[in-house]
Design a protein around this motif. Structure first.
Motif, PDB file in Angstrom:
ATOM      1  N   MET A  58       0.837  -1.178   0.000  1.00  0.00           N
ATOM      2  CA  MET A  58       0.000   0.000   0.000  1.00  0.00           C
ATOM      3  C   MET A  58       0.883   1.243   0.000  1.00  0.00           C
ATOM      4  SD  MET A  58      -3.152   1.119   2.439  1.00  0.00           S
ATOM      5  CE  MET A  58      -4.176  -0.138   1.754  1.00  0.00           C
ATOM      6  N   PHE A  59       0.386   2.292  -0.630  1.00  0.00           N
ATOM      7  CA  PHE A  59       1.112   3.554  -0.740  1.00  0.00           C
ATOM      8  C   PHE A  59       0.155   4.697  -0.400  1.00  0.00           C
ATOM      9  CE2 PHE A  59       2.577   7.252  -3.154  1.00  0.00           C
ATOM     10  CZ  PHE A  59       3.898   7.316  -2.745  1.00  0.00           C
ATOM     11  N   ALA A  60       0.633   5.665   0.374  1.00  0.00           N
ATOM     12  CA  ALA A  60      -0.182   6.834   0.730  1.00  0.00           C
ATOM     13  C   ALA A  60       0.396   8.072   0.070  1.00  0.00           C
ATOM     14  CB  ALA A  60      -0.218   7.010   2.240  1.00  0.00           C
ATOM     15  N   ARG A  61      -0.470   8.866  -0.501  1.00  0.00           N
ATOM     16  CA  ARG A  61      -0.097  10.133  -1.138  1.00  0.00           C
ATOM     17  C   ARG A  61      -0.760  11.249  -0.330  1.00  0.00           C
ATOM     18  NH1 ARG A  61      -2.208  13.593  -5.011  1.00  0.00           N
ATOM     19  NH2 ARG A  61      -0.700  14.434  -6.470  1.00  0.00           N
ATOM     20  N   PHE A 102      -6.544   2.785  -6.858  1.00  0.00           N
ATOM     21  CA  PHE A 102      -7.050   3.634  -5.785  1.00  0.00           C
ATOM     22  C   PHE A 102      -7.829   2.782  -4.800  1.00  0.00           C
ATOM     23  CE2 PHE A 102     -10.630   6.051  -4.000  1.00  0.00           C
ATOM     24  CZ  PHE A 102      -9.928   6.994  -3.270  1.00  0.00           C
ATOM     25  N   THR A 103      -7.607   3.017  -3.481  1.00  0.00           N
ATOM     26  CA  THR A 103      -8.354   2.264  -2.475  1.00  0.00           C
ATOM     27  C   THR A 103      -9.187   3.145  -1.546  1.00  0.00           C
ATOM     28  OG1 THR A 103      -6.454   2.152  -0.975  1.00  0.00           O
ATOM     29  CG2 THR A 103      -6.749   0.321  -2.499  1.00  0.00           C
ATOM     30  N   ASP A 104      -8.698   4.335  -1.170  1.00  0.00           N
ATOM     31  CA  ASP A 104      -9.464   5.175  -0.255  1.00  0.00           C
ATOM     32  C   ASP A 104      -8.895   6.592  -0.212  1.00  0.00           C
ATOM     33  OD1 ASP A 104     -11.473   5.779   1.534  1.00  0.00           O
ATOM     34  OD2 ASP A 104     -10.682   4.556   3.166  1.00  0.00           O
ATOM     35  N   ILE A 108      -5.290  12.533   2.201  1.00  0.00           N
ATOM     36  CA  ILE A 108      -4.427  11.355   2.073  1.00  0.00           C
ATOM     37  C   ILE A 108      -5.157  10.349   1.204  1.00  0.00           C
ATOM     38  CG2 ILE A 108      -3.242   9.491   3.276  1.00  0.00           C
ATOM     39  CD1 ILE A 108      -3.293  11.350   5.784  1.00  0.00           C
ATOM     40  N   SER A 109      -4.579  10.062   0.060  1.00  0.00           N
ATOM     41  CA  SER A 109      -5.165   9.032  -0.795  1.00  0.00           C
ATOM     42  C   SER A 109      -4.331   7.764  -0.655  1.00  0.00           C
ATOM     43  CB  SER A 109      -5.236   9.492  -2.261  1.00  0.00           C
ATOM     44  OG  SER A 109      -3.977   9.878  -2.743  1.00  0.00           O
ATOM     45  N   LEU A 110      -5.020   6.636  -0.637  1.00  0.00           N
ATOM     46  CA  LEU A 110      -4.368   5.336  -0.467  1.00  0.00           C
ATOM     47  C   LEU A 110      -4.443   4.559  -1.771  1.00  0.00           C
ATOM     48  CD1 LEU A 110      -5.869   4.470   3.024  1.00  0.00           C
ATOM     49  CD2 LEU A 110      -3.674   5.560   2.527  1.00  0.00           C
ATOM     50  N   TRP A 111      -3.305   3.962  -2.116  1.00  0.00           N
ATOM     51  CA  TRP A 111      -3.161   3.284  -3.404  1.00  0.00           C
ATOM     52  C   TRP A 111      -2.563   1.901  -3.196  1.00  0.00           C
ATOM     53  CZ3 TRP A 111      -4.873   6.040  -7.605  1.00  0.00           C
ATOM     54  CH2 TRP A 111      -5.136   7.389  -7.372  1.00  0.00           C
ATOM     55  N   LYS A 162       2.742   2.375  -5.445  1.00  0.00           N
ATOM     56  CA  LYS A 162       3.269   3.712  -5.684  1.00  0.00           C
ATOM     57  C   LYS A 162       3.062   4.122  -7.141  1.00  0.00           C
ATOM     58  CE  LYS A 162       7.490   6.445  -5.308  1.00  0.00           C
ATOM     59  NZ  LYS A 162       8.913   6.446  -4.935  1.00  0.00           N
ATOM     60  N   GLU A 163       3.222   3.186  -8.053  1.00  0.00           N
ATOM     61  CA  GLU A 163       3.071   3.469  -9.479  1.00  0.00           C
ATOM     62  C   GLU A 163       1.655   3.948  -9.817  1.00  0.00           C
ATOM     63  OE1 GLU A 163       6.499   1.015  -8.702  1.00  0.00           O
ATOM     64  OE2 GLU A 163       4.404   0.606  -8.234  1.00  0.00           O
ATOM     65  N   ASN A 164       0.658   3.412  -9.126  1.00  0.00           N
ATOM     66  CA  ASN A 164      -0.728   3.851  -9.341  1.00  0.00           C
ATOM     67  C   ASN A 164      -0.885   5.320  -8.959  1.00  0.00           C
ATOM     68  OD1 ASN A 164      -1.633   0.707  -7.982  1.00  0.00           O
ATOM     69  ND2 ASN A 164      -1.753   1.202 -10.138  1.00  0.00           N
ATOM     70  N   ALA A 165      -0.333   5.703  -7.809  1.00  0.00           N
ATOM     71  CA  ALA A 165      -0.417   7.096  -7.349  1.00  0.00           C
ATOM     72  C   ALA A 165       0.341   8.023  -8.292  1.00  0.00           C
ATOM     73  CB  ALA A 165       0.126   7.209  -5.933  1.00  0.00           C
TER      74      ALA A 165
END
Length: 82
Positions: free
Chosen positions: A1-4, A36-38, A53-56, A59-62
């Motif tokens: 998981m990755f957070a932006r 994208f998840t949340d 904060i968007s959760l992916w 990292k590549e998706n974000a």
């Protein structure tokens, strides 16, 4: 998981409009993005700033969202963000 994380300075008295914009326009755009998840948004009680904060999944998706759809989001937010 990755957070932006994105921090924004809101225009005066724009919290209600910002919240509506996120719910009605931004979240639907995000849901169309691969990976994208949340989305979690925080606004302090003074209403001057917001943190999103968007959760992916990856990292590549974000990063793909940042390059592709995010400029559209910025245009939509221009009316409520400094």
């Amino acid at each position: 998981m990755f957070a932006r994380t994105v921090r924004m300075q809101l225009k005066p008295n724009s919290v209600a409009e910002f919240t509506l914009l996120v719910e009605k326009e931004i979240i639907p755009l995000l849901r169309k993005q691969q990976g994208f998840t949340d989305e979690i948004t925080f606004i302090p009680s003074d209403g001057k700033d917001a943190v999103a904060i968007s959760l992916w999944e990856q990292k590549e998706n974000a990063e793909a969202y940042s390059r592709g759809t995010y400029p559209e989001v910025l245009k939509a937010m221009a009316k409520v963000v400094e």
